[in-house]
Write a protein that holds these residues in place. Structure first.
Motif, PDB file in Angstrom:
ATOM      1  N   HIS A  84       0.853  -1.184   0.000  1.00 47.33           N
ATOM      2  CA  HIS A  84       0.000   0.000   0.000  1.00 47.33           C
ATOM      3  C   HIS A  84       0.893   1.240   0.000  1.00 47.33           C
ATOM      4  CE1 HIS A  84      -3.757  -2.249   1.083  1.00 47.33           C
ATOM      5  NE2 HIS A  84      -2.848  -3.113   1.478  1.00 47.33           N
ATOM      6  N   LEU A  85       0.693   2.106  -0.968  1.00 48.75           N
ATOM      7  CA  LEU A  85       1.514   3.304  -1.093  1.00 48.75           C
ATOM      8  C   LEU A  85       0.659   4.553  -0.903  1.00 48.75           C
ATOM      9  CD1 LEU A  85       3.134   1.010  -2.562  1.00 48.75           C
ATOM     10  CD2 LEU A  85       4.012   2.769  -4.096  1.00 48.75           C
ATOM     11  N   GLY A  86       1.248   5.541  -0.252  1.00 45.90           N
ATOM     12  CA  GLY A  86       0.526   6.794  -0.060  1.00 45.90           C
ATOM     13  C   GLY A  86       1.498   7.931   0.169  1.00 45.90           C
ATOM     14  N   GLU A  87       1.005   9.147  -0.004  1.00 46.45           N
ATOM     15  CA  GLU A  87       1.848  10.321   0.209  1.00 46.45           C
ATOM     16  C   GLU A  87       1.033  11.388   0.927  1.00 46.45           C
ATOM     17  OE1 GLU A  87      -0.728  11.469  -2.798  1.00 46.45           O
ATOM     18  OE2 GLU A  87       0.485   9.642  -2.730  1.00 46.45           O
ATOM     19  N   ASP A 104       3.251  -2.892   3.940  1.00 45.38           N
ATOM     20  CA  ASP A 104       2.694  -4.137   3.426  1.00 45.38           C
ATOM     21  C   ASP A 104       1.326  -4.385   4.050  1.00 45.38           C
ATOM     22  OD1 ASP A 104       3.109  -5.125   5.979  1.00 45.38           O
ATOM     23  OD2 ASP A 104       4.744  -6.475   5.424  1.00 45.38           O
ATOM     24  N   ALA A 105       0.748  -5.540   3.786  1.00 47.29           N
ATOM     25  CA  ALA A 105      -0.610  -5.825   4.244  1.00 47.29           C
ATOM     26  C   ALA A 105      -0.703  -5.909   5.762  1.00 47.29           C
ATOM     27  CB  ALA A 105      -1.112  -7.132   3.619  1.00 47.29           C
ATOM     28  N   VAL A 141       0.183  -3.595  -6.049  1.00 42.69           N
ATOM     29  CA  VAL A 141       0.392  -2.326  -5.362  1.00 42.69           C
ATOM     30  C   VAL A 141      -0.944  -1.594  -5.330  1.00 42.69           C
ATOM     31  CG1 VAL A 141       2.835  -2.083  -5.898  1.00 42.69           C
ATOM     32  CG2 VAL A 141       1.146  -1.180  -7.497  1.00 42.69           C
ATOM     33  N   VAL A 142      -1.260  -1.040  -4.174  1.00 40.78           N
ATOM     34  CA  VAL A 142      -2.520  -0.327  -3.975  1.00 40.78           C
ATOM     35  C   VAL A 142      -2.194   1.131  -3.698  1.00 40.78           C
ATOM     36  CG1 VAL A 142      -4.655  -0.197  -2.643  1.00 40.78           C
ATOM     37  CG2 VAL A 142      -3.544  -2.415  -3.000  1.00 40.78           C
ATOM     38  N   ARG A 163      -3.829  -1.430  -8.290  1.00 42.23           N
ATOM     39  CA  ARG A 163      -5.197  -1.101  -7.917  1.00 42.23           C
ATOM     40  C   ARG A 163      -5.226   0.325  -7.395  1.00 42.23           C
ATOM     41  NH1 ARG A 163      -6.438  -6.636  -4.421  1.00 42.23           N
ATOM     42  NH2 ARG A 163      -6.026  -8.112  -6.134  1.00 42.23           N
ATOM     43  N   SER A 164      -6.008   1.142  -8.038  1.00 45.26           N
ATOM     44  CA  SER A 164      -6.063   2.568  -7.700  1.00 45.26           C
ATOM     45  C   SER A 164      -7.474   2.931  -7.255  1.00 45.26           C
ATOM     46  CB  SER A 164      -5.654   3.412  -8.911  1.00 45.26           C
ATOM     47  OG  SER A 164      -5.805   4.787  -8.635  1.00 45.26           O
ATOM     48  N   HIS A 165      -7.615   3.152  -5.951  1.00 44.19           N
ATOM     49  CA  HIS A 165      -8.927   3.507  -5.413  1.00 44.19           C
ATOM     50  C   HIS A 165      -8.729   4.052  -4.013  1.00 44.19           C
ATOM     51  CE1 HIS A 165     -12.976   3.090  -3.733  1.00 44.19           C
ATOM     52  NE2 HIS A 165     -13.407   3.077  -4.977  1.00 44.19           N
TER      53      HIS A 165
END
Length: 245
Positions: A84-87, A104-105, A141-142, A163-165
């Motif tokens: 899971h990626l975020g900024e 990770d999960a 990758v989410v 997966r982009s949501h």
């Protein structure tokens, strides 16, 4: 807990430091585990009868924080196959920068990177840094809906499912909360390099002492924390010493 105690132990070098190892590791633990300043750590140690200046605590955190974090990361299992990626933006010297983070999960922080932008080049750099750090390739990758992720994904890891949501990426978003807490306690960061160094050590140490407590009974939580403290003692070299601070 998936971490183990059987990994080979390589203790940090404390040559030239006159304080006991247990005191040094305890101060570093306090600073990175709780939203405390160096002066507050100094005061808490004084209450325990240990005289140490806040400047000394600062030097210990700078010298050993990343070393301890690396030791904890080496004892983690191979990351899960879903990342899971975020900024989020962070304020550094009154300017807006961006903190990129991957977990990770299980919520384990895989890597963080402070950058000036959140465009395609920044996303591509983060992907490459992440692959180099983990030395593995995920299955999925989410991310949120930032278009930069899709463009960078097609260049760096086209074989990986993307997966982009927004609703799927709560794990990455939740992982930013402890950073926000520390950012407020520190009243912001003063430089990009300083933020990168602090957050790199912080993201390796703080999550180690934050198991998913809401999923555990009190008994299981205490047992889990006992194991995690034992791993910390191994990483810092305290294990086997006659006493702790």
């Amino acid at each position: 807990m998936r971490e183990g105690l059987s990994v080979g132990i390589v203790s940090p070098s404390y040559k030239g430091h006159r304080y006991p190892i247990a005191v040094i590791s305890h101060c570093v633990w306090r600073y990175f585990r709780f939203p405390l300043s160096f002066r507050e750590v100094e005061e808490l140690m004084l209450q325990r009868g240990v005289l140490v200046s806040h400047e000394t605590v600062r030097r210990w955190c700078a010298t050993f924080g990343q070393t301890y974090a690396n030791g904890l990361r080496r004892r983690r299992p191979r990351p899960g196959d879903t990342w899971h990626l975020g900024e989020v933006f962070v304020t550094i010297d009154e300017e807006q920068k961006y903190l990129w983070r991957a977990v990770d999960a299980d919520g384990n922080v895989l890597d963080i990177l402070v950058q000036n932008r959140r465009d395609k080049a920044a996303a591509r750099r983060f992907f490459r840094t992440l692959l180099k750090t983990t030395r593995t390739v995920p299955r999925v990758v989410v991310t949120d809906r930032l278009r930069s992720y899709g463009a960078a994904h097609r260049q760096v890891m086209p074989s990986v499912e993307h997966r982009s949501h927004k609703g799927l990426n709560n794990r990455a978003e939740n992982s930013h909360q402890p950073t926000r807490q520390r950012e407020r306690a520190l009243k912001g960061f003063r430089s990009v390099g300083g933020a990168q160094r602090f957050l790199s050590a912080f993201s390796g140490i703080s999550p180690h002492f934050r198991p998913r407590r809401h999923l555990m009974t009190a008994h299981d939580y205490r047992a889990e924390m006992t194991v995690r403290f034992a791993i910390w003692d191994q990483v810092t070299g305290v294990a086997g010493l006659p006493s702790t601070p």
